[in-house]
Write an enzyme that holds these catalytic residues in place. Structure first.
Site, PDB file in Angstrom:
ATOM      1  N   GLU A 169       0.009   7.417  11.309  1.00  0.00           N
ATOM      2  CA  GLU A 169      -1.386   6.995  11.527  1.00  0.00           C
ATOM      3  C   GLU A 169      -2.212   7.987  12.343  1.00  0.00           C
ATOM      4  O   GLU A 169      -3.443   7.971  12.277  1.00  0.00           O
ATOM      5  CB  GLU A 169      -1.405   5.646  12.246  1.00  0.00           C
ATOM      6  CG  GLU A 169      -0.908   4.513  11.390  1.00  0.00           C
ATOM      7  CD  GLU A 169      -0.681   3.250  12.216  1.00  0.00           C
ATOM      8  OE1 GLU A 169      -0.349   3.365  13.417  1.00  0.00           O
ATOM      9  OE2 GLU A 169      -0.846   2.158  11.656  1.00  0.00           O
ATOM     10  N   TYR A 195      -8.146  10.418 -18.185  1.00  0.00           N
ATOM     11  CA  TYR A 195      -8.857  10.757 -16.950  1.00  0.00           C
ATOM     12  C   TYR A 195      -9.345  12.206 -17.028  1.00  0.00           C
ATOM     13  O   TYR A 195      -8.612  13.067 -17.486  1.00  0.00           O
ATOM     14  CB  TYR A 195      -7.900  10.663 -15.746  1.00  0.00           C
ATOM     15  CG  TYR A 195      -7.650   9.285 -15.198  1.00  0.00           C
ATOM     16  CD1 TYR A 195      -7.932   8.140 -15.942  1.00  0.00           C
ATOM     17  CD2 TYR A 195      -7.126   9.128 -13.917  1.00  0.00           C
ATOM     18  CE1 TYR A 195      -7.682   6.880 -15.415  1.00  0.00           C
ATOM     19  CE2 TYR A 195      -6.876   7.867 -13.390  1.00  0.00           C
ATOM     20  CZ  TYR A 195      -7.159   6.756 -14.136  1.00  0.00           C
ATOM     21  OH  TYR A 195      -6.919   5.520 -13.607  1.00  0.00           O
ATOM     22  N   ASP A 237      -4.704   2.116   2.052  1.00  0.00           N
ATOM     23  CA  ASP A 237      -5.068   1.376   3.267  1.00  0.00           C
ATOM     24  C   ASP A 237      -5.682   2.317   4.305  1.00  0.00           C
ATOM     25  O   ASP A 237      -6.644   1.970   4.993  1.00  0.00           O
ATOM     26  CB  ASP A 237      -3.854   0.629   3.852  1.00  0.00           C
ATOM     27  CG  ASP A 237      -2.614   1.516   3.978  1.00  0.00           C
ATOM     28  OD1 ASP A 237      -2.586   2.618   3.377  1.00  0.00           O
ATOM     29  OD2 ASP A 237      -1.661   1.118   4.676  1.00  0.00           O
ATOM     30  N   HIS A 246       0.878  -1.177   0.000  1.00  0.00           N
ATOM     31  CA  HIS A 246       0.000   0.000   0.000  1.00  0.00           C
ATOM     32  C   HIS A 246       0.914   1.224   0.000  1.00  0.00           C
ATOM     33  O   HIS A 246       1.103   1.875   1.018  1.00  0.00           O
ATOM     34  CB  HIS A 246      -0.937  -0.007   1.214  1.00  0.00           C
ATOM     35  CG  HIS A 246      -2.261  -0.628   0.922  1.00  0.00           C
ATOM     36  ND1 HIS A 246      -3.135  -0.088  -0.001  1.00  0.00           N
ATOM     37  CD2 HIS A 246      -2.845  -1.761   1.387  1.00  0.00           C
ATOM     38  CE1 HIS A 246      -4.219  -0.852  -0.073  1.00  0.00           C
ATOM     39  NE2 HIS A 246      -4.065  -1.877   0.745  1.00  0.00           N
TER      40      HIS A 246
END
Ligand SMILES: [Zn+2]
Ligand SMILES: [Zn+2]
Length: 422
Positions: free
Chosen positions: A402, A328, A130, A125
């Site tokens: 995190e 895109y 994630d 990841h």
């Protein structure tokens, strides 16, 4: 007087409610971190997010959220109906990993390998998706708990293959739209975020209008005439013609488009021609990319490239064709919606932590949703404060702090409620 009392009571109830929500978000932070570590340790490549999808679906079902699986191959969609009818808001998280070998020493580092284009590769990841999954799972839990306070419907879109489907396969946001993910119930607005390894934890950055570029690849084929390298007069030299074309393409950017409006890029990334020093080859092929932040400019650039390429070749007696892929779209933040959500961002993160940024010339397939319905996409800080040398996305050393995820949970939750309830 009565009017003011009612207003005051309303304000108090809104404030207490958002304090309650904050508590709910904080209470779930540990779980969000655990989920993220699990996804980090078990990454899966685009359109192969089988285990990832199962875990997401299991979580949504456990919350009593109506869950659809196998949407656009491995996508999961959850529908949470509030207790009162109202608008429909969609929240999107992308769920795929990348063919990168992780070089971190985290206890939950990925050692997963997989097959990619016939090769055995490490999977990581390495873009932070994630964290996106874990954040949205957290938001789903908080909102499900507060369902009685929701006016309207929330659609949770867990999207596969943001990094691009394997060659020959459809996938990502484009396929989700094609399969009708924005319909039934019809989505009124969509929100998405991306964690950033280069932006301080606790901060949000945003931009109204084009925040990330439209990306189109192009291919130019030049046909000349082969000859001995010592006798160029016998040739029509496709390499020389290619050089003229490359040169001319850059004048579209420097001399034709209004660069005070938005930036734009044309890059020729590969030229393929010839075999040895004393042969002028018959043909040349070039490929490249176009990046734009405004559809008017995109059309102007596309049109001029299509005019210039054959005309330049012709003036040197060669022939040239150009193909430009649809690519895109622009990740385009609806101007009105951006105005509407800004106070929410500032309330949740603190005014000093919300910053307007310049556009990014990278692309993001969230743009396919924004082409259909008004959408807002922003960046969330994932860099430890004081870290002077953060590793970029898509690299083996990439890391996310995190502690940045909680702000993501809070922001997405509050954005949803403010949008639906006001
Ligand atoms: Zn990426
Ligand atoms: Zn990404």
């Amino acid at each position: 007087m009565k009017k003011y009392t009612t207003l005051l009571l309303l304000l108090i109830s809104i404030t207490t409610f958002s304090q309650e929500l904050n508590k709910d978000c904080e209470a779930i932070e540990k779980k969000v971190i655990e989920w993220r570590r699990d996804f980090h340790q078990n990454p899966e490549l685009s359109n192969r997010e089988f285990k990832t999808a199962k875990k997401i679906a299991k979580h949504l079902k456990s919350l009593g959220i109506e869950t659809q699986e196998n949407v656009a191959k491995t996508g999961v969609v959850g529908i949470l109906k509030g207790n009162q009818p109202g608008k429909v808001v969609a929240l999107r998280a992308d769920i795929d990993g990348l063919p990168v070998v992780e070089r971190n020493n985290l206890p939950f580092k990925s050692t997963v390998t997989s097959n990619y284009l016939g090769k055995n590769v490490g999977v990581m990841h390495a873009c932070g998706h994630d964290t996106h999954i874990a954040i949205l799972m957290g938001v789903a839990e908080v909102l499900a708990k507060n369902k009685d306070k929701i006016k309207g419907t929330v659609k949770f879109i867990f999207q596969p293959a943001e990094e691009g489907a394997p060659e020959g396969e459809e996938g990502g946001a484009e396929l989700m739209v094609k399969e009708g993910v924005l319909k039934n119930p019809d989505v009124d607005a969509i929100f998405g975020l991306h964690i950033s390894s280069g932006q301080d934890v606790g901060t949000i950055t945003y931009k109204p209008g084009g925040i990330m570029a439209a990306s189109q690849s192009f291919k130019i084929k030049v046909k000349g005439k082969q000859s001995h390298g010592s006798r160029p007069w016998a040739s029509i030299d496709p390499i020389m013609v290619s050089a003229k074309i490359i040169d001319a393409l850059q004048t579209i950017i420097s001399r034709e488009v209004d660069l005070t409006n938005e930036g734009a890029v044309i890059t020729v990334g590969k030229i393929d021609a010839g075999v040895r020093s004393n042969i002028i080859p018959e043909s040349a092929v070039m490929i490249g990319t176009i990046r734009t932040l405004d559809y008017g400019m995109q059309k102007q650039i596309n049109d001029r490239m299509k005019e210039m390429v054959p005309a330049i070749a012709k003036s040197y007696r060669a022939e040239a064709t150009i193909e430009i892929a649809k690519g895109y779209p622009i990740t385009y933040n609806n101007i009105e919606l951006t105005k509407q959500v800004l106070p929410t961002l500032q309330n949740v993160a603190g005014k000093e932590n919300v910053t307007l940024i310049k556009a990014i010339t990278g692309a993001e397939d969230f743009s396919f949703f924004q082409k259909e319905v008004p959408g807002f996409y922003f960046f969330l800080g994932g860099k430890t404060i004081g870290n002077k040398n953060p590793y970029p996305h898509h690299t083996p050393d990439f890391q996310i702090d995190e502690s940045g995820m909680l702000l993501g949970v809070k922001t997405m939750t509050q954005l949803t409620l403010d949008y639906l309830n006001n």
